[in-house]
Design a protein around this motif. Structure first.
Motif, PDB file in Angstrom:
ATOM      1  N   LYS A  27       0.843  -1.198   0.000  1.00 40.03           N
ATOM      2  CA  LYS A  27       0.000   0.000   0.000  1.00 40.03           C
ATOM      3  C   LYS A  27       0.878   1.247   0.000  1.00 40.03           C
ATOM      4  O   LYS A  27       1.957   1.263   0.561  1.00 40.03           O
ATOM      5  N   ARG A  28       0.360   2.283  -0.629  1.00 42.79           N
ATOM      6  CA  ARG A  28       1.065   3.555  -0.693  1.00 42.79           C
ATOM      7  C   ARG A  28       0.702   4.412   0.519  1.00 42.79           C
ATOM      8  O   ARG A  28      -0.435   4.425   0.969  1.00 42.79           O
ATOM      9  N   MET A  29       1.685   5.145   1.013  1.00 38.00           N
ATOM     10  CA  MET A  29       1.464   6.037   2.156  1.00 38.00           C
ATOM     11  C   MET A  29       0.666   7.260   1.726  1.00 38.00           C
ATOM     12  O   MET A  29       0.878   7.797   0.645  1.00 38.00           O
ATOM     13  N   LYS A  30      -0.252   7.688   2.597  1.00 40.34           N
ATOM     14  CA  LYS A  30      -1.006   8.920   2.388  1.00 40.34           C
ATOM     15  C   LYS A  30      -0.844   9.853   3.583  1.00 40.34           C
ATOM     16  O   LYS A  30      -1.050  11.048   3.470  1.00 40.34           O
ATOM     17  N   LEU A  31      -0.514   9.262   4.717  1.00 40.29           N
ATOM     18  CA  LEU A  31      -0.407  10.010   5.974  1.00 40.29           C
ATOM     19  C   LEU A  31       1.028   9.953   6.477  1.00 40.29           C
ATOM     20  O   LEU A  31       1.756   9.002   6.221  1.00 40.29           O
ATOM     21  N   PHE A  32       1.391  10.982   7.215  1.00 40.32           N
ATOM     22  CA  PHE A  32       2.723  11.037   7.800  1.00 40.32           C
ATOM     23  C   PHE A  32       2.627  11.646   9.188  1.00 40.32           C
ATOM     24  O   PHE A  32       2.043  12.707   9.368  1.00 40.32           O
ATOM     25  N   ARG A  33       3.183  10.948  10.177  1.00 38.14           N
ATOM     26  CA  ARG A  33       3.267  11.488  11.529  1.00 38.14           C
ATOM     27  C   ARG A  33       4.740  11.721  11.829  1.00 38.14           C
ATOM     28  O   ARG A  33       5.524  10.781  11.906  1.00 38.14           O
ATOM     29  N   PRO A  34       5.129  12.980  11.997  1.00 35.18           N
ATOM     30  CA  PRO A  34       6.537  13.261  12.280  1.00 35.18           C
ATOM     31  C   PRO A  34       6.929  12.770  13.678  1.00 35.18           C
ATOM     32  O   PRO A  34       6.096  12.744  14.585  1.00 35.18           O
ATOM     33  N   PRO A  35       8.189  12.378  13.844  1.00 40.74           N
ATOM     34  CA  PRO A  35       8.658  11.943  15.156  1.00 40.74           C
ATOM     35  C   PRO A  35       8.414  13.019  16.216  1.00 40.74           C
ATOM     36  O   PRO A  35       8.692  14.199  15.985  1.00 40.74           O
ATOM     37  N   ASN A  36       7.870  12.615  17.329  1.00 38.08           N
ATOM     38  CA  ASN A  36       7.545  13.505  18.449  1.00 38.08           C
ATOM     39  C   ASN A  36       6.538  14.591  18.078  1.00 38.08           C
ATOM     40  O   ASN A  36       6.346  15.548  18.813  1.00 38.08           O
ATOM     41  N   LYS A  45       7.014  21.447   4.098  1.00 38.13           N
ATOM     42  CA  LYS A  45       7.114  21.669   2.655  1.00 38.13           C
ATOM     43  C   LYS A  45       7.389  20.357   1.918  1.00 38.13           C
ATOM     44  O   LYS A  45       6.789  20.084   0.874  1.00 38.13           O
ATOM     45  N   ALA A  46       8.262  19.534   2.473  1.00 39.64           N
ATOM     46  CA  ALA A  46       8.585  18.249   1.846  1.00 39.64           C
ATOM     47  C   ALA A  46       7.385  17.311   1.844  1.00 39.64           C
ATOM     48  O   ALA A  46       7.074  16.713   0.812  1.00 39.64           O
ATOM     49  N   SER A  47       6.706  17.188   2.969  1.00 39.90           N
ATOM     50  CA  SER A  47       5.569  16.260   3.033  1.00 39.90           C
ATOM     51  C   SER A  47       4.409  16.747   2.159  1.00 39.90           C
ATOM     52  O   SER A  47       3.755  15.945   1.495  1.00 39.90           O
ATOM     53  N   ASN A  48       4.185  18.041   2.129  1.00 35.57           N
ATOM     54  CA  ASN A  48       3.138  18.574   1.252  1.00 35.57           C
ATOM     55  C   ASN A  48       3.498  18.376  -0.215  1.00 35.57           C
ATOM     56  O   ASN A  48       2.622  18.068  -1.026  1.00 35.57           O
ATOM     57  N   GLY A  49       4.769  18.531  -0.540  1.00 36.52           N
ATOM     58  CA  GLY A  49       5.213  18.321  -1.918  1.00 36.52           C
ATOM     59  C   GLY A  49       5.062  16.889  -2.383  1.00 36.52           C
ATOM     60  O   GLY A  49       4.947  16.628  -3.574  1.00 36.52           O
ATOM     61  N   LEU A  50       5.036  15.954  -1.436  1.00 34.98           N
ATOM     62  CA  LEU A  50       4.838  14.534  -1.764  1.00 34.98           C
ATOM     63  C   LEU A  50       3.389  14.102  -1.537  1.00 34.98           C
ATOM     64  O   LEU A  50       3.093  12.910  -1.583  1.00 34.98           O
ATOM     65  N   ASN A  51       2.523  15.052  -1.279  1.00 31.96           N
ATOM     66  CA  ASN A  51       1.079  14.807  -1.091  1.00 31.96           C
ATOM     67  C   ASN A  51       0.753  13.930   0.126  1.00 31.96           C
ATOM     68  O   ASN A  51      -0.168  13.125   0.081  1.00 31.96           O
ATOM     69  N   TYR A  52       1.507  14.105   1.197  1.00 36.72           N
ATOM     70  CA  TYR A  52       1.203  13.412   2.455  1.00 36.72           C
ATOM     71  C   TYR A  52       0.438  14.374   3.360  1.00 36.72           C
ATOM     72  O   TYR A  52       0.773  15.552   3.449  1.00 36.72           O
ATOM     73  N   SER A  53      -0.543  13.853   4.041  1.00 37.00           N
ATOM     74  CA  SER A  53      -1.238  14.620   5.062  1.00 37.00           C
ATOM     75  C   SER A  53      -0.518  14.389   6.373  1.00 37.00           C
ATOM     76  O   SER A  53      -0.280  13.246   6.770  1.00 37.00           O
ATOM     77  N   ILE A  54      -0.147  15.473   7.046  1.00 35.26           N
ATOM     78  CA  ILE A  54       0.539  15.357   8.328  1.00 35.26           C
ATOM     79  C   ILE A  54      -0.507  15.140   9.414  1.00 35.26           C
ATOM     80  O   ILE A  54      -1.503  15.870   9.488  1.00 35.26           O
ATOM     81  N   ILE A  55      -0.294  14.122  10.218  1.00 37.26           N
ATOM     82  CA  ILE A  55      -1.200  13.829  11.336  1.00 37.26           C
ATOM     83  C   ILE A  55      -0.397  13.863  12.614  1.00 37.26           C
ATOM     84  O   ILE A  55       0.831  13.761  12.599  1.00 37.26           O
ATOM     85  N   GLY A  56      -1.080  14.006  13.744  1.00 33.93           N
ATOM     86  CA  GLY A  56      -0.338  14.091  14.990  1.00 33.93           C
ATOM     87  C   GLY A  56      -0.998  13.532  16.146  1.00 33.93           C
ATOM     88  O   GLY A  56      -1.882  13.016  16.485  1.00 33.93           O
TER      89      GLY A  56
END
Length: 56
Positions: A27-36, A45-56
């Motif tokens: 499966k392809r990633m759609k979400l990204f949770r940054p460490p801490n 900017k990088a995650s948005n450029g790769l079309n990832y939604s940042i979650i927390g």
């Protein structure tokens, strides 16, 4: 500790992670949770450029 990579450095790391996730799950990633939960401007900017939604 906050990582202060460049936008391209974060993109490289996210792409490597996405490749590993795809190889394991098929499966392809759609979400990204940054460490801490820390988001730097370069990471955002990088995650948005790769079309990832940042979650927390």
């Amino acid at each position: 500790m906050m990582d202060l990579k460049s936008v391209q450095g974060f993109k490289n790391e996210l792409n490597q992670t996405a490749k590993s996730v795809f190889m394991i799950t098929g499966k392809r990633m759609k979400l990204f949770r940054p460490p801490n939960g820390v988001v730097t401007p370069s990471l955002a900017k990088a995650s948005n450029g790769l079309n990832y939604s940042i979650i927390g």
